[in-house]
Scaffold this active site. Sequence first.
Site, PDB file in Angstrom:
ATOM      1  N   LYS A 132     -12.454  -1.026   0.072  1.00  0.00           N
ATOM      2  CA  LYS A 132     -11.658  -0.119  -0.764  1.00  0.00           C
ATOM      3  C   LYS A 132     -12.353   0.047  -2.114  1.00  0.00           C
ATOM      4  O   LYS A 132     -13.347   0.739  -2.210  1.00  0.00           O
ATOM      5  CB  LYS A 132     -10.225  -0.621  -0.842  1.00  0.00           C
ATOM      6  N   HIS A 152      -5.566  -4.112  -1.655  1.00  0.00           N
ATOM      7  CA  HIS A 152      -5.388  -3.058  -2.666  1.00  0.00           C
ATOM      8  C   HIS A 152      -5.421  -3.608  -4.094  1.00  0.00           C
ATOM      9  O   HIS A 152      -5.201  -2.857  -5.047  1.00  0.00           O
ATOM     10  CB  HIS A 152      -4.079  -2.302  -2.424  1.00  0.00           C
ATOM     11  N   SER A 188       0.796  -1.226   0.000  1.00  0.00           N
ATOM     12  CA  SER A 188       0.000   0.000   0.000  1.00  0.00           C
ATOM     13  C   SER A 188       0.827   1.274   0.000  1.00  0.00           C
ATOM     14  O   SER A 188       0.326   2.312  -0.400  1.00  0.00           O
ATOM     15  CB  SER A 188      -0.936  -0.004   1.204  1.00  0.00           C
TER      16      SER A 188
HETATM   17  C1  PLP Z   1      -6.761  -1.818   4.027  1.00  0.00           C
HETATM   18  C2  PLP Z   1      -6.122  -3.112   4.220  1.00  0.00           C
HETATM   19  C3  PLP Z   1      -6.705  -4.078   5.044  1.00  0.00           C
HETATM   20  C4  PLP Z   1      -7.933  -3.775   5.860  1.00  0.00           C
HETATM   21  O1  PLP Z   1      -9.087  -3.811   5.093  1.00  0.00           O
HETATM   22  P1  PLP Z   1     -10.434  -3.204   5.712  1.00  0.00           P
HETATM   23  O2  PLP Z   1     -11.511  -3.827   4.929  1.00  0.00           O
HETATM   24  O3  PLP Z   1     -10.341  -1.713   5.549  1.00  0.00           O
HETATM   25  O4  PLP Z   1     -10.448  -3.596   7.155  1.00  0.00           O
HETATM   26  C5  PLP Z   1      -6.112  -5.313   5.127  1.00  0.00           C
HETATM   27  N1  PLP Z   1      -4.985  -5.604   4.435  1.00  0.00           N
HETATM   28  C6  PLP Z   1      -4.396  -4.701   3.642  1.00  0.00           C
HETATM   29  C7  PLP Z   1      -3.173  -5.089   2.877  1.00  0.00           C
HETATM   30  C8  PLP Z   1      -4.937  -3.423   3.503  1.00  0.00           C
HETATM   31  O5  PLP Z   1      -4.350  -2.533   2.707  1.00  0.00           O
END
Ligand code: PLP
Length: 397
Positions: A245, A214, A186
């Site tokens: 996301k 992502h 990310s």
């Molecule tokens: C954002 C993210 C999460 C968490 O996801 P949510 O649905 O917002 O709890 C988990 N793993 C990674 C790699 C992320 O970037």
Amino acid sequence: MKTPSVHEMHFLKEKIDQLKEQGVYRKLPELQGPSGALSVINGKEVINLSSNNYLGFANHPRLKKAAIEAVEKYGAGAGAVRTIIGTMDIHNQMESILAEFKREEAVIVFQSGLTCNSGTIPAVMEDGDLIISDELNHASIIDGCRLSKAKTVRFKHSDMDDLERVLKENCHKYRNRLIITDGVFSMDGDIAKLPDIVELAEKYECMTYVDDAHASGVLGESGRGTVDHFGLHGRVDFTIGTLSKAIGVMGGYVAGTRVLIDWLKHRGRPFLFSTAHPPAVVGAVIEAIKMLMESTQYTDRLWDNARYFKAKLEALGFNTGKSETPITPVIIGEEAKAMKFSDRLFEEGVFAQGIAYPTVPRGTARVRTIVTAEHTREQLDRAAEAFKKVGEEMKIL
Ligand SMILES: *Cc1c(COP(=O)(O)O)cnc(C)c1O
């Protein structure tokens, strides 16, 4: 009556003062309206380059309509955890359509991507097992590893020689072995070397686990993820996706074999002990997945925009690191300078959050941009102009 000092929590006040001294105490920016390509943030309309709303689904009319219809039919809440009486027919439909979309046998939905990781890893890995984890994996993977009784060993970020070294040194000492990686990282926007990881996993008889937070709705055909992007169907055992996301709503899921999903429905603690998604969320998620199955127009537009903006930033001479996805960092280096850069961009009408240590290594502070399918070319041109102006002014260019 005098407040007993125990209630004043001096130990926390001291820690907060330390954050302030280090200059890392942050006030949350506030959205006054929906998340969109143009958003009102802290009272100012700006081009938003910091959301994870990759496809513009968070405020999409079709998702909003589906959410409202689900509320009308099923109510505001689910009433219980999934395993008691919180599973509605729409929860099961959501899991079926996700499994079909992902081209996997089965799917289980958790409340979030975070709870997928913190719930799944300890449900399958125990004492006597080994987890091999990329050093830059997401915090929730680290939490999941800590909650499990298995031994965890990290390998250098995306370094396949180091991964093989760890496998050689450790595999023979443990019963079940699991390699875990983010699909897309990310902070840099680079993609995991999944084909190589899968080869090594098969050579050393390990299972594989990809967190596609992502990559869901971003990579692969119509956003099916990194496994689809690399054509590795059937060779990755756990695929984690988020619904929070690109899908634009909230939640997370694990896709895999029926055996795995069956087990998680009995031992995935967030599934057992935290209430099911409200109908509005479920209705909107189902609609989002239908849209991706109908057409690749959303991901096509995302990638067109991402390539366009990345090329602009690179042509201006910014350091965008090793990004291969719509996540494009502009690496500044010095922490205070990155924060100042972000603040100046905001004054010029662009929201791009500054990110510093400990989220990224010292000396690699940056502003991170995420272009969405919703941005217009005119907005991206205006944003690039702002980057140019502030970059020149601050002698970054
Ligand atoms: C954002 C993210 C999460 C968490 O996801 P949510 O649905 O917002 O709890 C988990 N793993 C990674 C790699 C992320 O970037």
